[in-house]
Design a protein around this motif. Sequence first.
Motif, PDB file in Angstrom:
ATOM      1  N   LYS A  59      14.499 -16.426 -37.116  1.00 40.85           N
ATOM      2  CA  LYS A  59      13.507 -17.127 -36.307  1.00 40.85           C
ATOM      3  C   LYS A  59      12.311 -16.225 -36.019  1.00 40.85           C
ATOM      4  N   GLN A  60      12.591 -14.948 -35.751  1.00 45.09           N
ATOM      5  CA  GLN A  60      11.504 -14.020 -35.481  1.00 45.09           C
ATOM      6  C   GLN A  60      10.612 -13.851 -36.711  1.00 45.09           C
ATOM      7  N   ARG A  62      10.139 -16.131 -39.049  1.00 45.57           N
ATOM      8  CA  ARG A  62       9.331 -17.359 -39.189  1.00 45.57           C
ATOM      9  C   ARG A  62       8.178 -17.368 -38.197  1.00 45.57           C
ATOM     10  N   ASN A  63       8.448 -16.939 -36.965  1.00 45.37           N
ATOM     11  CA  ASN A  63       7.380 -16.898 -35.959  1.00 45.37           C
ATOM     12  C   ASN A  63       6.289 -15.907 -36.355  1.00 45.37           C
ATOM     13  N   ASP A  64       6.701 -14.760 -36.883  1.00 44.84           N
ATOM     14  CA  ASP A  64       5.707 -13.774 -37.327  1.00 44.84           C
ATOM     15  C   ASP A  64       4.861 -14.318 -38.470  1.00 44.84           C
ATOM     16  N   LEU A  67       2.464 -16.857 -37.040  1.00 42.68           N
ATOM     17  CA  LEU A  67       1.404 -16.186 -36.297  1.00 42.68           C
ATOM     18  C   LEU A  67       0.366 -15.584 -37.243  1.00 42.68           C
TER      19      LEU A  67
END
Length: 204
Positions: A59-60, A62-64, A67
């Motif tokens: 998830k981190q 994908r978020n990065d 962003l």
Amino acid sequence: MKTTVNLYQPELRPKLRLLSLQFMLLSWFSAILLCVLVYSFLLNTHNQSSAVLADLVQKQQRNDSLLRELRNDLSNLTVNPNLLENINRQQKNINFKKRILLEVQGHEKLMSHAFSDLMLDLAANHKHQLWLTRIHVDDNHVIIEGSSESSKTIPQWLGSLSNSNFFKGQEFAETRLYRGTDGILNFVLSSGKDTDLKELTENE
């Protein structure tokens, strides 16, 4: 003849109990089973923690990635000058229309109030031998047309009308009297700025 008594009998002596093979096997089996259960529990807990950690890492990532895409889109975003000019022009038009609407509304309220005052003064100074046929009110002019059976009634009516709230301090810029074919005396009164009475009456 014995002189001592032996009270420590053989049955009172401690006996050495050797561990049996069956007891040893049972103890080892129990210990191994306990170790297996503890290891299984710890392994299951480790696997669950690893799965949760892997999901959080994914998830981190994908978020990065999202962003970075948003930052790239923001850095590539440019303002269209034509669109901005069109928006400013439309906003100016809206503001101008709002000002016009406020002025029109204020003008309508002012005209409505002035017309009401005029009608009240005309009603308060009514003469029996005089009647009105037309009343016109705008920003600069007040035109009153009417008829009378007596020529003396019109000066009296004008005298009382000049003391009313609406006409107080004003003068009629033009006055026209004429008799019709029926012998009735007709009059046209105009109060205002730079009045062209003939033009105003013809345009109505």
